[in-house]
Design a protein around this motif. Structure first.
Motif, PDB file in Angstrom:
ATOM      1  N   GLN A 104      29.485  26.332  14.503  1.00 42.87           N
ATOM      2  CA  GLN A 104      28.633  25.327  13.874  1.00 42.87           C
ATOM      3  C   GLN A 104      29.599  24.382  13.160  1.00 42.87           C
ATOM      4  OE1 GLN A 104      25.098  26.962  11.751  1.00 42.87           O
ATOM      5  NE2 GLN A 104      25.989  28.955  12.241  1.00 42.87           N
ATOM      6  N   LEU A 105      29.671  23.143  13.618  1.00 41.97           N
ATOM      7  CA  LEU A 105      30.692  22.232  13.117  1.00 41.97           C
ATOM      8  C   LEU A 105      30.202  21.488  11.883  1.00 41.97           C
ATOM      9  CD1 LEU A 105      33.584  21.266  13.726  1.00 41.97           C
ATOM     10  CD2 LEU A 105      32.565  19.328  14.940  1.00 41.97           C
ATOM     11  N   ILE A 106      30.953  21.609  10.802  1.00 38.27           N
ATOM     12  CA  ILE A 106      30.638  20.930   9.544  1.00 38.27           C
ATOM     13  C   ILE A 106      31.215  19.521   9.628  1.00 38.27           C
ATOM     14  CG2 ILE A 106      30.916  20.988   7.042  1.00 38.27           C
ATOM     15  CD1 ILE A 106      31.412  24.042   7.312  1.00 38.27           C
ATOM     16  N   THR A 107      30.367  18.556   9.928  1.00 36.71           N
ATOM     17  CA  THR A 107      30.848  17.190  10.151  1.00 36.71           C
ATOM     18  C   THR A 107      29.693  16.197  10.095  1.00 36.71           C
ATOM     19  OG1 THR A 107      32.152  15.766  11.630  1.00 36.71           O
ATOM     20  CG2 THR A 107      30.603  17.270  12.676  1.00 36.71           C
ATOM     21  N   ASN A 108      30.033  14.937   9.873  1.00 40.29           N
ATOM     22  CA  ASN A 108      29.077  13.837  10.035  1.00 40.29           C
ATOM     23  C   ASN A 108      29.406  12.995  11.261  1.00 40.29           C
ATOM     24  OD1 ASN A 108      27.848  14.539   7.537  1.00 40.29           O
ATOM     25  ND2 ASN A 108      29.431  13.383   6.433  1.00 40.29           N
ATOM     26  N   ASN A 109      30.426  13.408  12.005  1.00 39.91           N
ATOM     27  CA  ASN A 109      30.998  12.595  13.075  1.00 39.91           C
ATOM     28  C   ASN A 109      30.658  13.172  14.458  1.00 39.91           C
ATOM     29  OD1 ASN A 109      32.556  11.031  14.749  1.00 39.91           O
ATOM     30  ND2 ASN A 109      34.511  11.544  13.799  1.00 39.91           N
ATOM     31  N   PRO A 110      29.670  12.618  15.156  1.00 40.66           N
ATOM     32  CA  PRO A 110      29.303  13.133  16.481  1.00 40.66           C
ATOM     33  C   PRO A 110      30.454  13.079  17.490  1.00 40.66           C
ATOM     34  CG  PRO A 110      27.635  11.611  15.660  1.00 40.66           C
ATOM     35  CD  PRO A 110      28.814  11.490  14.742  1.00 40.66           C
ATOM     36  N   LYS A 111      31.362  12.117  17.328  1.00 45.16           N
ATOM     37  CA  LYS A 111      32.490  12.009  18.266  1.00 45.16           C
ATOM     38  C   LYS A 111      33.408  13.223  18.175  1.00 45.16           C
ATOM     39  CE  LYS A 111      32.480   6.950  18.441  1.00 45.16           C
ATOM     40  NZ  LYS A 111      33.220   5.704  18.126  1.00 45.16           N
ATOM     41  N   LYS A 112      33.467  13.845  17.010  1.00 45.39           N
ATOM     42  CA  LYS A 112      34.283  15.050  16.849  1.00 45.39           C
ATOM     43  C   LYS A 112      33.682  16.198  17.663  1.00 45.39           C
ATOM     44  CE  LYS A 112      36.048  15.650  12.739  1.00 45.39           C
ATOM     45  NZ  LYS A 112      36.251  16.054  11.313  1.00 45.39           N
ATOM     46  N   ILE A 113      32.344  16.273  17.686  1.00 42.77           N
ATOM     47  CA  ILE A 113      31.674  17.292  18.499  1.00 42.77           C
ATOM     48  C   ILE A 113      31.980  17.063  19.975  1.00 42.77           C
ATOM     49  CG2 ILE A 113      29.432  18.208  19.215  1.00 42.77           C
ATOM     50  CD1 ILE A 113      28.383  17.462  16.412  1.00 42.77           C
ATOM     51  N   ASP A 114      31.863  15.814  20.418  1.00 36.47           N
ATOM     52  CA  ASP A 114      32.141  15.486  21.815  1.00 36.47           C
ATOM     53  C   ASP A 114      33.573  15.844  22.192  1.00 36.47           C
ATOM     54  OD1 ASP A 114      29.574  14.461  21.972  1.00 36.47           O
ATOM     55  OD2 ASP A 114      30.196  12.368  21.720  1.00 36.47           O
ATOM     56  N   ALA A 115      34.515  15.524  21.308  1.00 31.76           N
ATOM     57  CA  ALA A 115      35.932  15.795  21.588  1.00 31.76           C
ATOM     58  C   ALA A 115      36.180  17.294  21.730  1.00 31.76           C
ATOM     59  CB  ALA A 115      36.811  15.205  20.484  1.00 31.76           C
ATOM     60  N   LEU A 116      35.573  18.085  20.852  1.00 30.46           N
ATOM     61  CA  LEU A 116      35.770  19.539  20.920  1.00 30.46           C
ATOM     62  C   LEU A 116      35.135  20.134  22.170  1.00 30.46           C
ATOM     63  CD1 LEU A 116      35.228  20.542  17.195  1.00 30.46           C
ATOM     64  CD2 LEU A 116      37.362  20.655  18.472  1.00 30.46           C
ATOM     65  N   GLU A 117      33.949  19.646  22.517  1.00 29.66           N
ATOM     66  CA  GLU A 117      33.291  20.186  23.708  1.00 29.66           C
ATOM     67  C   GLU A 117      34.068  19.844  24.971  1.00 29.66           C
ATOM     68  OE1 GLU A 117      29.202  18.868  23.267  1.00 29.66           O
ATOM     69  OE2 GLU A 117      28.670  20.819  22.406  1.00 29.66           O
ATOM     70  N   GLU A 118      34.692  18.668  24.990  1.00 32.18           N
ATOM     71  CA  GLU A 118      35.542  18.309  26.128  1.00 32.18           C
ATOM     72  C   GLU A 118      36.752  19.227  26.228  1.00 32.18           C
ATOM     73  OE1 GLU A 118      36.577  14.193  25.866  1.00 32.18           O
ATOM     74  OE2 GLU A 118      34.498  13.500  26.110  1.00 32.18           O
ATOM     75  N   LEU A 119      37.155  19.800  25.092  1.00 36.21           N
ATOM     76  CA  LEU A 119      38.293  20.730  25.059  1.00 36.21           C
ATOM     77  C   LEU A 119      37.858  22.180  25.260  1.00 36.21           C
ATOM     78  CD1 LEU A 119      40.132  19.065  22.060  1.00 36.21           C
ATOM     79  CD2 LEU A 119      41.044  19.234  24.394  1.00 36.21           C
ATOM     80  N   GLY A 120      36.581  22.389  25.566  1.00 37.20           N
ATOM     81  CA  GLY A 120      36.096  23.723  25.900  1.00 37.20           C
ATOM     82  C   GLY A 120      35.539  24.528  24.741  1.00 37.20           C
ATOM     83  N   ILE A 121      35.352  23.891  23.574  1.00 35.86           N
ATOM     84  CA  ILE A 121      34.781  24.600  22.426  1.00 35.86           C
ATOM     85  C   ILE A 121      33.259  24.474  22.453  1.00 35.86           C
ATOM     86  CG2 ILE A 121      34.720  24.747  19.902  1.00 35.86           C
ATOM     87  CD1 ILE A 121      37.417  25.538  21.236  1.00 35.86           C
ATOM     88  N   HIS A 122      32.570  25.580  22.312  1.00 32.63           N
ATOM     89  CA  HIS A 122      31.105  25.584  22.336  1.00 32.63           C
ATOM     90  C   HIS A 122      30.582  25.288  20.935  1.00 32.63           C
ATOM     91  CE1 HIS A 122      27.100  27.914  23.054  1.00 32.63           C
ATOM     92  NE2 HIS A 122      26.946  26.614  23.128  1.00 32.63           N
ATOM     93  N   VAL A 123      30.048  24.082  20.735  1.00 30.80           N
ATOM     94  CA  VAL A 123      29.489  23.677  19.440  1.00 30.80           C
ATOM     95  C   VAL A 123      27.979  23.883  19.496  1.00 30.80           C
ATOM     96  CG1 VAL A 123      29.275  21.834  17.732  1.00 30.80           C
ATOM     97  CG2 VAL A 123      31.347  21.974  19.153  1.00 30.80           C
TER      98      VAL A 123
END
Length: 201
Positions: free
Chosen positions: A148-167
């Motif tokens: 569960q990503l603590i963030t206000n930045n949706p682009k950070k979620i996208d970047a992590l998911e592209e790197l294989g992290i399940h958010v």
């Protein structure tokens, strides 16, 4: 050569937000010293609260009110402590990746009327040059299955998911706006798609 990361040291760190285990990493991507503060048992666990925090010397150390970084760091540590498990990854990518010198020069441009995005561009940089492959490697090293990503930045979620992290979900982390950071926060919301100024539930 594939990117490589080594967890060189783990040591307990008592803080005002509780005790964490600090992991010190070396890596072959950028040769910087990245760290993770880990609370509880996160290996092979799902839905782990995670904050990926990029270094901000002025906000994190000096308590500068020009940004929301220092407050977000403290809030995230408290949130993870209250959850009894979680990870705070501290990436050494100062000034959204442009470095301390350029960030301070950008501050002077902001005082002349530019916003935080246009100031970076004026200095020949992108609005945001951060990169999250080291964070993904750290989460893999800690064997975290989903976050569960603590963030206000949706682009950070996208970047992590592209790197294989399940958010699994986003956890908001909105600080109080005041006269010193209001324009900065408005720019992040308007030009960088940060999710801010939502009505409190």
């Amino acid at each position: 050569m594939n990117p490589h990361l080594d967890d060189l040291v783990q040591t307990p760190i008592p803080t005002r937000h509780g005790e964490f285990i600090l992991h010190y990493y070396s890596n072959t991507i950028d040769d910087k010293e990245h760290i993770a503060l880990v609370k509880g048992d996160v290996a092979n666990q799902e839905n782990i609260p995670v904050r990926i925090h990029s270094e901000c010397f002025t906000g994190d150390v000096l308590g500068s009110r020009r940004c929301d970084c220092g407050e977000q760091l403290a809030m995230a540590m408290q949130m993870i402590s209250e959850a009894k498990s979680g990870v705070l990854i501290y990436l050494r990518q100062e000034g959204r990746g442009i470095g301390l010198l350029k960030k301070l020069q950008a501050y002077n441009l902001q005082d002349q009327g530019l916003d935080t995005v246009d100031a970076n561009i004026q200095l020949g940089h992108l609005a945001d040059e951060r990169e999250y492959s080291v964070a993904a490697l750290i989460l893999e090293s800690l064997q975290v299955k989903s976050i569960q990503l603590i963030t206000n930045n949706p682009k950070k979620i996208d970047a992590l998911e592209e790197l294989g992290i399940h958010v699994v979900k986003r956890i908001p982390i909105e600080v109080t706006a005041h006269k010193d950071n209001l324009d900065y926060l408005k720019t992040k919301a308007k030009k960088m798609a940060h999710i801010l100024f939502e009505p409190k539930k």
